[in-house]
Design a protein around this motif. Sequence first.
Motif, short mmCIF file in Angstrom:
data_model
loop_
_atom_site.label_atom_id
_atom_site.label_comp_id
_atom_site.label_asym_id
_atom_site.label_seq_id
_atom_site.Cartn_x
_atom_site.Cartn_y
_atom_site.Cartn_z
N VAL A 28 0.53 -1.06 0.47
CA VAL A 28 -0.20 -0.37 0.51
C VAL A 28 0.81 1.42 0.04
N GLU A 29 0.16 2.41 -0.41
CA GLU A 29 1.37 4.44 -0.69
C GLU A 29 0.05 4.79 0.22
N PHE A 30 0.98 5.93 0.71
CA PHE A 30 0.66 7.25 0.94
C PHE A 30 1.61 7.95 0.45
N ASP A 31 0.66 9.25 -0.29
CA ASP A 31 1.31 10.55 -0.47
C ASP A 31 0.84 11.27 -0.53
N ALA A 32 1.82 12.81 -0.49
CA ALA A 32 1.63 13.85 0.10
C ALA A 32 2.25 14.98 -0.95
N GLY A 33 1.50 15.59 -1.75
CA GLY A 33 2.46 16.52 -2.93
C GLY A 33 1.67 17.85 -2.85
N GLY A 34 2.05 18.50 -4.59
CA GLY A 34 0.91 19.38 -4.77
C GLY A 34 1.07 19.20 -6.34
N THR A 35 0.77 19.86 -7.02
CA THR A 35 -0.24 19.63 -8.50
C THR A 35 0.38 21.46 -8.83
N TYR A 36 0.21 21.43 -9.66
CA TYR A 36 0.90 22.60 -11.10
C TYR A 36 0.08 21.92 -11.87
N MET A 37 -1.26 23.71 -12.17
CA MET A 37 -2.40 23.61 -13.62
C MET A 37 -1.53 24.06 -14.55
N ALA A 38 -2.16 23.43 -16.07
CA ALA A 38 -1.59 23.88 -17.42
C ALA A 38 -2.94 24.53 -18.06
N GLY A 39 -3.63 25.25 -17.93
CA GLY A 39 -4.43 24.88 -18.76
C GLY A 39 -4.86 26.55 -19.74
N ASP A 40 -5.95 27.19 -19.81
CA ASP A 40 -6.33 28.27 -20.33
C ASP A 40 -5.99 29.46 -19.65
N ASP A 57 -11.38 19.57 -21.64
CA ASP A 57 -10.98 21.02 -21.87
C ASP A 57 -11.17 21.96 -20.84
N ASN A 58 -12.48 21.35 -20.62
CA ASN A 58 -13.40 22.21 -19.31
C ASN A 58 -12.85 21.88 -17.36
N ILE A 59 -11.08 21.02 -17.85
CA ILE A 59 -11.17 21.25 -15.89
C ILE A 59 -10.74 22.20 -15.65
N ASP A 60 -10.36 22.93 -15.79
CA ASP A 60 -10.27 24.85 -15.32
C ASP A 60 -11.85 25.69 -15.48
N VAL A 88 -13.58 26.47 -21.87
CA VAL A 88 -12.82 25.70 -22.37
C VAL A 88 -12.64 27.26 -24.30
N SER A 89 -10.90 26.79 -24.86
CA SER A 89 -10.94 27.68 -25.17
C SER A 89 -9.33 27.40 -25.58
N GLY A 90 -9.57 27.98 -27.28
CA GLY A 90 -8.49 26.26 -28.15
C GLY A 90 -8.23 25.81 -28.09
N VAL A 91 -7.94 25.12 -29.23
CA VAL A 91 -7.77 23.15 -29.55
C VAL A 91 -6.97 22.54 -28.42
N ARG A 92 -6.04 22.97 -27.98
CA ARG A 92 -5.71 21.97 -27.03
C ARG A 92 -5.95 21.62 -25.54
N ASP A 93 -6.27 20.32 -25.17
CA ASP A 93 -6.77 20.03 -23.92
C ASP A 93 -6.02 20.76 -22.62
N ASP A 94 -6.35 20.54 -21.12
CA ASP A 94 -6.18 21.38 -20.25
C ASP A 94 -5.21 19.48 -20.11
N TYR A 95 -4.11 19.85 -18.89
CA TYR A 95 -3.85 18.96 -18.43
C TYR A 95 -3.01 19.25 -17.36
N TYR A 96 -2.27 19.13 -15.91
CA TYR A 96 -1.76 19.64 -15.01
C TYR A 96 -0.36 18.33 -14.78
N TRP A 97 0.43 18.60 -13.91
CA TRP A 97 1.45 17.75 -13.41
C TRP A 97 1.59 17.69 -10.94
N ARG A 98 1.55 16.46 -11.27
CA ARG A 98 1.54 15.79 -10.08
C ARG A 98 3.02 15.86 -9.36
#
Length: 454
Positions: free
Chosen positions: A300-312, A423-426, A429-439
């Motif tokens: 089993v695993e337990f983690d903590a950390g952060g996210t970094y958004m890359a959207g519109d 493309d609606n994570i944030d 909806v803008s442009g042609v690229r879908d949203d992504y994020y880092w963890r």
Amino acid sequence: MKNFFIITLLLAFLLSSCSAYFNQPLGIQKAVYGANTPATTSLAKLPKPKEQVVVGVYKFKDQTGQYKPTEQGSTFSTAVTQGATSILIKALGDSKWFVPIERENLGNLLNERNIIRSTRQEYLAGTDTKDSQLTPLLFAGVLLEGGIVSYDSNIITGGFGARYFGTGASARYRQDRISIYLRLVSTSNGKILNTVYVSKTILSQSVDANLFKYVNFKRLLEVETGFTRNEPVQLAVTEAIEKAVEGLIVDGIRDKIWEVDAPSSEVTAFLDSYTKEKEEAELGLLYKSDQMERRDKLGVEFDAGGTYMAGDYPNPIAKPMIRGGVKYFFAPNLDISGSASVFRLANKNKLDVGYSSLDLNLEFLIFPYNVFTPYIFAGAGANFNSAFKNFSGKTQFGAGLEYLVTSNLGLRLYGEYNLNFSDNIDYVVSGVRDDYYWRFGFGISYYFNLKGKH
């Protein structure tokens, strides 16, 4: 002030890197007795025999035929010592199990005995002949044969360095390896009673630092320092031979070739310890790892950390993330991992929303038999907000490091890229690229000891 800081940092790196820097040989040193090795201590701790064994060593020689390598090629100096016979005889005496007798220079001994005999016959004529007789030479019950069979250079090389605006430091290392074979031969029938194979690595390290910088107009500061440390080859040969002698003694106890003057419980514990050490050595691979499966099937695993958004939206902000999961190993280096995460995504003055995700990954461990290993993973999953809306599928992949503190507990550090099929994570909806994020996460892994193998 900036230059002072750079110089201070440079000196701190060098002076803290190794104690050898503080022990530079600045004067003539007197002769000292030879240094012992860890194997010397092990020989002294062996249980004592009921009766010592008379042993002869004719020649324990360098069988590699190698010359010492240099950057320009090689020299006429041999790569390993030619005095291995003397080292072996001393190890036999230190063990207190054997009585070594002179055989390497037997001709010199016989010549000297002839001189003594002829001198007594000439000057003690007419006296009691019994007083003029020499005591007989001891004969060996067993012989020791073998030699140094290999010297492998540069089996591992590497290093690390960095330089920034004329300031830099580097560290390099190299590892060689020496191997010996030692066999025990019965003089009564010529039977080989036992053979021992021992290898020993030889480490060389180099650390240097330098500074090349203009501290003022037309004033150039240049500083360079460092050191190199090489493990003596002779000590490596000594330790390997002493370890081989220890192996011969313990194998002889186990095979009842000779008897021990110690309680049976003490002998049993000693043999069990030796057997465990030998089994671990037999599992050993060339590059200091072994083939023991360190992780059980289920963890089993337990983690903590952060996210970094890359959207519109511009100006993303790091936000917290927690994660829990379970994994199952199909093979020592391959497992499937399922996890659930709760995290937030944000952009400055624009967005701050919460999400949950379910992920299924296939993980591959680079060095599954090591306590420290990098790993890579990839898989698929799904996102949804706290109201179980704004659902979207995704794929993710990443890499990390894991270190096993104990046989059950490991520490993990990883980074992960999440590509969403929306493309609606944030919520824009803008442009042609879908949203992504880092963890990015840091946490622990716990492996259940289901087989009781650790």
